[in-house]
Design a protein around this motif. Sequence first.
Motif, PDB file in Angstrom:
ATOM      1  N   LEU A  60     -10.434  -3.224   1.070  1.00  8.58           N
ATOM      2  CA  LEU A  60      -9.111  -3.038   0.480  1.00  8.58           C
ATOM      3  C   LEU A  60      -7.997  -3.021   1.528  1.00  8.58           C
ATOM      4  N   LEU A  61      -8.357  -2.965   2.821  1.00  7.01           N
ATOM      5  CA  LEU A  61      -7.359  -2.861   3.875  1.00  7.01           C
ATOM      6  C   LEU A  61      -7.192  -4.197   4.584  1.00  7.01           C
ATOM      7  N   HIS A  73       0.834  -1.209   0.000  1.00  9.95           N
ATOM      8  CA  HIS A  73       0.000   0.000   0.000  1.00  9.95           C
ATOM      9  C   HIS A  73       0.866   1.256   0.000  1.00  9.95           C
ATOM     10  N   ILE A 128      -5.586   4.409  -3.219  1.00  7.67           N
ATOM     11  CA  ILE A 128      -6.044   3.325  -2.364  1.00  7.67           C
ATOM     12  C   ILE A 128      -6.409   2.075  -3.162  1.00  7.67           C
ATOM     13  N   ASP A 129      -6.704   2.246  -4.448  1.00 13.22           N
ATOM     14  CA  ASP A 129      -7.066   1.104  -5.288  1.00 13.22           C
ATOM     15  C   ASP A 129      -6.379   1.229  -6.647  1.00 13.22           C
ATOM     16  N   GLY A 183     -11.578   2.201   2.243  1.00 13.17           N
ATOM     17  CA  GLY A 183     -10.936   0.892   2.330  1.00 13.17           C
ATOM     18  C   GLY A 183     -11.799  -0.140   3.013  1.00 13.17           C
ATOM     19  N   LEU A 234      -0.881   4.569  -1.015  1.00 10.56           N
ATOM     20  CA  LEU A 234      -1.766   5.063   0.037  1.00 10.56           C
ATOM     21  C   LEU A 234      -0.967   5.743   1.138  1.00 10.56           C
TER      22      LEU A 234
END
Length: 390
Positions: free
Chosen positions: A343-344, A114, A166-167, A338, A117
């Motif tokens: 996503l986290l 990440h 983030i994506d 997220g 991010l």
Amino acid sequence: MTFQTLAIISVVALLGPLLAIPRRARLPVMLGQLLAGIVVGQSGLRLVDSTDPSITLLADVGFALMMFVAGTHVPLRDGQNRSALRRGAARATGTAVVAAGLGAGIAALFGINHAPLYIVLLASSSAALVLPIIDSLRLKGTPVLEVIAQVAIADIAAIVALPLAIDPPNAGRAALGAAAVAGASVVLYLVLSRLEATGARLRLHHLSESRKFALELRIQLAVLFGMAALAVYSHVSIMLAGFSFGLAVAAVGEPRRLARQLFAIADGFLGPLFFVWLGASLNLLDLLNRPQMILLGLTLGVAAVLAHAVTRALGLPLPLGLMSAAQLGVPVAAVTIGSQSNLLLPGEAAALILGALVTIGVSAIAGGRAAAPPEAEPVSPRRPPETATP
């Protein structure tokens, strides 16, 4: 969702103002609301179900409204701030360069994919936090104007970049969606400017005030919800929709009456509900089971402070540079996006909030240092002049 749930949220949200009462601490109201949500959420008493669709919808409305208010706080119409734009942009760029190295290093150190991010988080600032600190401490001078410009630029850039960071696999789609929302906000600015120039907005204001119609608030909320619908359709966060609309209103000039109405809705109900919901959705037990996430949160917080401390080398006083590290809106948005999109990693959402709390603490202390008067140098006693002897 029941009235009992709403009553619980409304009561525990009072922890925010209670913690913010001591002026010396300079704690933001949303911090207490976030902690209250943790207590009644899945990390504590489990009195609030953050997965309830009705609560989630109200929280999303509060999120969009909070980002709208944050956008209106950006001082786009201040001529002095525009003159400080060059130095503020240079310092925001320098912070971003340092953040790029630190964010990539942290991602590699913890083995988490990440890095984009983390870079956005470390480079971000929060105009909604820093500007109230500056106002409450009555900080003045050219360096303060420059840090306002720096924070505004970093805030805008981070909010635009966050959906892309983030994506990353869907960055292309997010970029198109962000462009659509940005284009809509430009159109809104042109329409609002035209209404202001022709006096139509003022006539509407007088009609609404005399007949108690609250037309401005109704129209603004309709536009906000329309922007949020466009964001959802374009697969980007409603964060960007709310903030872009806020910037358009700030560029034209927010009417005082509308500001009071939005304050009542955002700070009186939907904003506290959002932060309580967010705290309730965090599972701090993941941090206990994964100590490396505690270390990640502390590392992110310290790294954000270091990234903003580099502005000292660019001519900004160190207390102001550290104060500009305050962040909450972007980490909160990252956690919201997220968590909703899975996503986290487990415990990573709580780690991001922990890092933000570190920056808030440092910013509060640095603000006090910036407001403190310089220590006076000790004055040596002066000897009386010698008299001439005959």
